[in-house]
Design a protein around this motif. Structure first.
Motif, PDB file in Angstrom:
ATOM      1  N   THR A 177      10.123   2.170   8.323  1.00 12.73           N
ATOM      2  CA  THR A 177      10.215   1.033   9.256  1.00 12.73           C
ATOM      3  C   THR A 177       8.905   0.265   9.268  1.00 12.73           C
ATOM      4  N   VAL A 178       7.805   0.995   9.312  1.00 11.55           N
ATOM      5  CA  VAL A 178       6.488   0.344   9.358  1.00 11.55           C
ATOM      6  C   VAL A 178       6.298  -0.496   8.102  1.00 11.55           C
ATOM      7  N   GLU A 179       6.618   0.094   6.950  1.00 14.35           N
ATOM      8  CA  GLU A 179       6.444  -0.669   5.707  1.00 14.35           C
ATOM      9  C   GLU A 179       7.338  -1.900   5.701  1.00 14.35           C
ATOM     10  N   SER A 180       8.568  -1.760   6.203  1.00 17.43           N
ATOM     11  CA  SER A 180       9.503  -2.890   6.151  1.00 17.43           C
ATOM     12  C   SER A 180       9.104  -4.016   7.109  1.00 17.43           C
ATOM     13  N   LEU A 181       8.298  -3.676   8.123  1.00 16.23           N
ATOM     14  CA  LEU A 181       7.887  -4.713   9.085  1.00 16.23           C
ATOM     15  C   LEU A 181       7.083  -5.818   8.403  1.00 16.23           C
ATOM     16  N   ARG A 182       6.390  -5.450   7.332  1.00 13.37           N
ATOM     17  CA  ARG A 182       5.558  -6.452   6.657  1.00 13.37           C
ATOM     18  C   ARG A 182       6.395  -7.614   6.117  1.00 13.37           C
ATOM     19  N   GLY A 183       7.642  -7.303   5.731  1.00 16.63           N
ATOM     20  CA  GLY A 183       8.494  -8.368   5.178  1.00 16.63           C
ATOM     21  C   GLY A 183       9.556  -8.834   6.162  1.00 16.63           C
ATOM     22  N   HIS A 184       9.443  -8.357   7.393  1.00 18.10           N
ATOM     23  CA  HIS A 184      10.469  -8.587   8.400  1.00 18.10           C
ATOM     24  C   HIS A 184      10.476 -10.032   8.899  1.00 18.10           C
ATOM     25  N   GLU A 185      11.665 -10.565   9.106  1.00 23.76           N
ATOM     26  CA  GLU A 185      11.746 -11.930   9.646  1.00 23.76           C
ATOM     27  C   GLU A 185      12.262 -11.894  11.078  1.00 23.76           C
ATOM     28  N   VAL A 186      11.624 -12.664  11.944  1.00 23.62           N
ATOM     29  CA  VAL A 186      12.099 -12.805  13.323  1.00 23.62           C
ATOM     30  C   VAL A 186      12.348 -14.284  13.552  1.00 23.62           C
ATOM     31  N   PHE A 187      13.562 -14.613  13.904  1.00 21.14           N
ATOM     32  CA  PHE A 187      13.935 -16.013  14.117  1.00 21.14           C
ATOM     33  C   PHE A 187      13.475 -16.883  12.942  1.00 21.14           C
ATOM     34  N   GLY A 188      13.714 -16.375  11.722  1.00 16.42           N
ATOM     35  CA  GLY A 188      13.417 -17.164  10.527  1.00 16.42           C
ATOM     36  C   GLY A 188      11.951 -17.179  10.136  1.00 16.42           C
ATOM     37  N   GLU A 189      11.109 -16.466  10.885  1.00 15.95           N
ATOM     38  CA  GLU A 189       9.680 -16.443  10.540  1.00 15.95           C
ATOM     39  C   GLU A 189       9.284 -15.040  10.111  1.00 15.95           C
ATOM     40  N   HIS A 190       8.513 -14.937   9.032  1.00 20.56           N
ATOM     41  CA  HIS A 190       8.004 -13.632   8.626  1.00 20.56           C
ATOM     42  C   HIS A 190       7.005 -13.148   9.665  1.00 20.56           C
ATOM     43  N   LEU A 191       7.112 -11.875  10.035  1.00 23.62           N
ATOM     44  CA  LEU A 191       6.108 -11.327  10.950  1.00 23.62           C
ATOM     45  C   LEU A 191       4.730 -11.452  10.304  1.00 23.62           C
ATOM     46  N   ALA A 192       4.690 -11.154   9.006  1.00 17.55           N
ATOM     47  CA  ALA A 192       3.396 -11.103   8.329  1.00 17.55           C
ATOM     48  C   ALA A 192       3.294 -12.151   7.245  1.00 17.55           C
ATOM     49  N   ALA A 193       2.486 -13.177   7.473  1.00 18.38           N
ATOM     50  CA  ALA A 193       2.192 -14.112   6.387  1.00 18.38           C
ATOM     51  C   ALA A 193       1.349 -13.367   5.356  1.00 18.38           C
ATOM     52  N   ASP A 194       0.485 -12.471   5.872  1.00 17.03           N
ATOM     53  CA  ASP A 194      -0.345 -11.651   5.001  1.00 17.03           C
ATOM     54  C   ASP A 194       0.020 -10.181   5.240  1.00 17.03           C
ATOM     55  N   PRO A 195       0.740  -9.555   4.303  1.00 17.46           N
ATOM     56  CA  PRO A 195       1.206  -8.180   4.533  1.00 17.46           C
ATOM     57  C   PRO A 195       0.074  -7.181   4.744  1.00 17.46           C
ATOM     58  N   SER A 196      -1.138  -7.504   4.246  1.00 17.41           N
ATOM     59  CA  SER A 196      -2.235  -6.540   4.407  1.00 17.41           C
ATOM     60  C   SER A 196      -2.806  -6.562   5.826  1.00 17.41           C
ATOM     61  N   LYS A 197      -2.267  -7.444   6.644  1.00 21.00           N
ATOM     62  CA  LYS A 197      -2.708  -7.515   8.039  1.00 21.00           C
ATOM     63  C   LYS A 197      -2.424  -6.205   8.785  1.00 21.00           C
ATOM     64  N   LEU A 198      -1.355  -5.532   8.378  1.00 29.76           N
ATOM     65  CA  LEU A 198      -0.996  -4.255   9.013  1.00 29.76           C
ATOM     66  C   LEU A 198      -1.518  -3.093   8.172  1.00 29.76           C
ATOM     67  N   VAL A 199      -2.307  -2.242   8.802  1.00 28.46           N
ATOM     68  CA  VAL A 199      -2.839  -1.055   8.119  1.00 28.46           C
ATOM     69  C   VAL A 199      -2.183   0.166   8.764  1.00 28.46           C
ATOM     70  N   TYR A 200      -1.558   0.974   7.944  1.00 22.26           N
ATOM     71  CA  TYR A 200      -0.888   2.184   8.446  1.00 22.26           C
ATOM     72  C   TYR A 200      -1.694   3.403   8.013  1.00 22.26           C
ATOM     73  N   VAL A 201      -2.077   4.222   8.985  1.00 20.12           N
ATOM     74  CA  VAL A 201      -2.900   5.394   8.678  1.00 20.12           C
ATOM     75  C   VAL A 201      -2.171   6.664   9.121  1.00 20.12           C
ATOM     76  N   PRO A 202      -1.508   7.349   8.188  1.00 20.30           N
ATOM     77  CA  PRO A 202      -0.883   8.622   8.559  1.00 20.30           C
ATOM     78  C   PRO A 202      -1.929   9.738   8.614  1.00 20.30           C
ATOM     79  N   ILE A 203      -1.776  10.609   9.602  1.00 23.92           N
ATOM     80  CA  ILE A 203      -2.632  11.799   9.706  1.00 23.92           C
ATOM     81  C   ILE A 203      -1.705  13.011   9.750  1.00 23.92           C
ATOM     82  N   VAL A 204      -1.919  13.939   8.844  1.00 20.09           N
ATOM     83  CA  VAL A 204      -1.126  15.175   8.856  1.00 20.09           C
ATOM     84  C   VAL A 204      -2.113  16.331   8.987  1.00 20.09           C
ATOM     85  N   THR A 205      -2.033  17.043  10.113  1.00 19.65           N
ATOM     86  CA  THR A 205      -3.105  18.001  10.430  1.00 19.65           C
ATOM     87  C   THR A 205      -2.853  19.413   9.891  1.00 19.65           C
ATOM     88  N   ARG A 206      -1.592  19.732   9.575  1.00 25.08           N
ATOM     89  CA  ARG A 206      -1.354  21.131   9.165  1.00 25.08           C
ATOM     90  C   ARG A 206      -0.787  21.252   7.752  1.00 25.08           C
TER      91      ARG A 206
END
Ligand code: NAP
Length: 282
Positions: free
Chosen positions: A180-209
């Motif tokens: 879902t997070v990855e798809s948000l970069r290309g997501h359109e809301v009311f005909g507008e892309h959420l992200a004009a620049d997809p690198s605007k969103l940085v996703y940082v997964p942390i797996v502790t175990r």
């Protein structure tokens, strides 16, 4: 899970935990996704009049007549995962071993009924902040829920230069909503892309175990202390420019909040916007 379907019966009876009928509506479960044996997401129908701000939580209710304390309504707070423009409401839940509510919730099936209070709650919303440049969303476990709703909204993308979503889990299989997070970069809301620049969103997964390439492996407060979180995101954290939301395990929330307070961040209060907003998830 015993595989039986148990539609909660909605009764007007005077039983413990009852909320006046005028304060809730009855909805239907329309979709369930099981991430593993203890994490699942579900959607329910939404009344056209139901309003919320991204980041807020709802109170969901079930009626049970088979508990040790006799018939009663049980209510729990759940952050809304879905966007305010979605026609459904989505939630994300863990099954708490022997938990009165979640073990019952996990047995529900599509078509079953559930109650939802008309009012929604919570202050994990963007209007709590002083103006800033970067928005950091720090979650552990199911605490990622409100951040998915916030990131699906144009507001966050318009108000901030960079958006950083940090999700700390014990095991790789608990990294829910990655797609879902990855798809948000290309997501359109009311005909507008959420992200004009997809690198605007940085996703940082942390797996502790467990180990996972591309993920960090220590707890959020430790990663803040060592500077590893900033280094991984490639963005500097400081209270002049960063606005931080924290949601999840109460100990993680406390530890992270204290660390940031010591670095000069002020928690937002009612009518007093600050740099940081926090929510314990249980
Ligand atoms: P969790 O123990 O909250 O761990 C999730 C992530 O948070 C892990 O990366 C964990 O790191 C980290 N973490 C834990 N304590 C921390 C702290 N003090 N500071 C910083 N990071 C911390 O795991 P979970 O599976 O999401 O939830 C744990 C239990 O809480 C569940 O088994 C459930 O019973 C209960 N829970 C209850 C509810 C509820 O509504 N009642 C909701 C959610 C969870 P480590 O691997 O290093 O511990």
């Amino acid at each position: 899970m015993d595989g039986t379907t148990s539609t909660p019966v909605i009764r007007p009876a005077k039983v413990p935990g009852e909320v006046p009928a005028s304060r809730y509506t009855r909805q239907t479960i329309t979709w369930i996704r099981r991430w593993n044996d203890h994490l699942f997401s579900f959607r329910i129908t939404r009344d056209a009049g139901y309003r919320f701000k991204p980041g807020q939580f709802a109170r969901l209710g079930l009626y049970r007549d088979d508990g040790p304390k006799g018939p009663r309504y049980i209510w729990r707070a759940y952050s809304i995962v879905s966007a305010d423009y979605d026609e459904f409401l989505e939630f994300y839940s863990i099954v708490v071993p022997d938990g009165d509510f979640t073990t019952r919730l996990a047995q529900l099936r599509e078509g079953d009924g559930i109650l939802i209070e008309k009012m929604n709650y919570g202050f994990l919303t963007l209007d709590r902040f002083e103006r800033g440049r970067d928005l950091w969303l720090l979650a552990s476990g199911t605490g990622i829920a409100p951040f998915i709703s916030i990131l699906a909204d144009l507001g966050a993308w318009e108000q901030y230069e960079r958006l950083v979503l940090v999700h700390s889990v014990r095991k790789v299989e608990e990294l829910a909503y990655r797609d879902t997070v990855e798809s948000l970069r290309g997501h359109e809301v009311f005909g507008e892309h959420l992200a004009a620049d997809p690198s605007k969103l940085v996703y940082v997964p942390i797996v502790t175990r467990e180990r996972l390439d591309g993920a960090l492996h220590a707890r959020i407060p430790a990663l803040l202390g060592s500077g590893a979180l900033e280094a991984h995101a490639g963005i500097k954290l400081d209270h002049e420019r960063s606005r931080v939301m924290i949601c999840g395990n109460p100990e993680m929330v406390d530890d992270t909040r204290h660390r940031l307070q010591n670095a000069g961040y002020r928690v937002s209060r009612r009518g007093e916007p600050g740099h940081m907003a926090v929510e314990n998830y249980w």
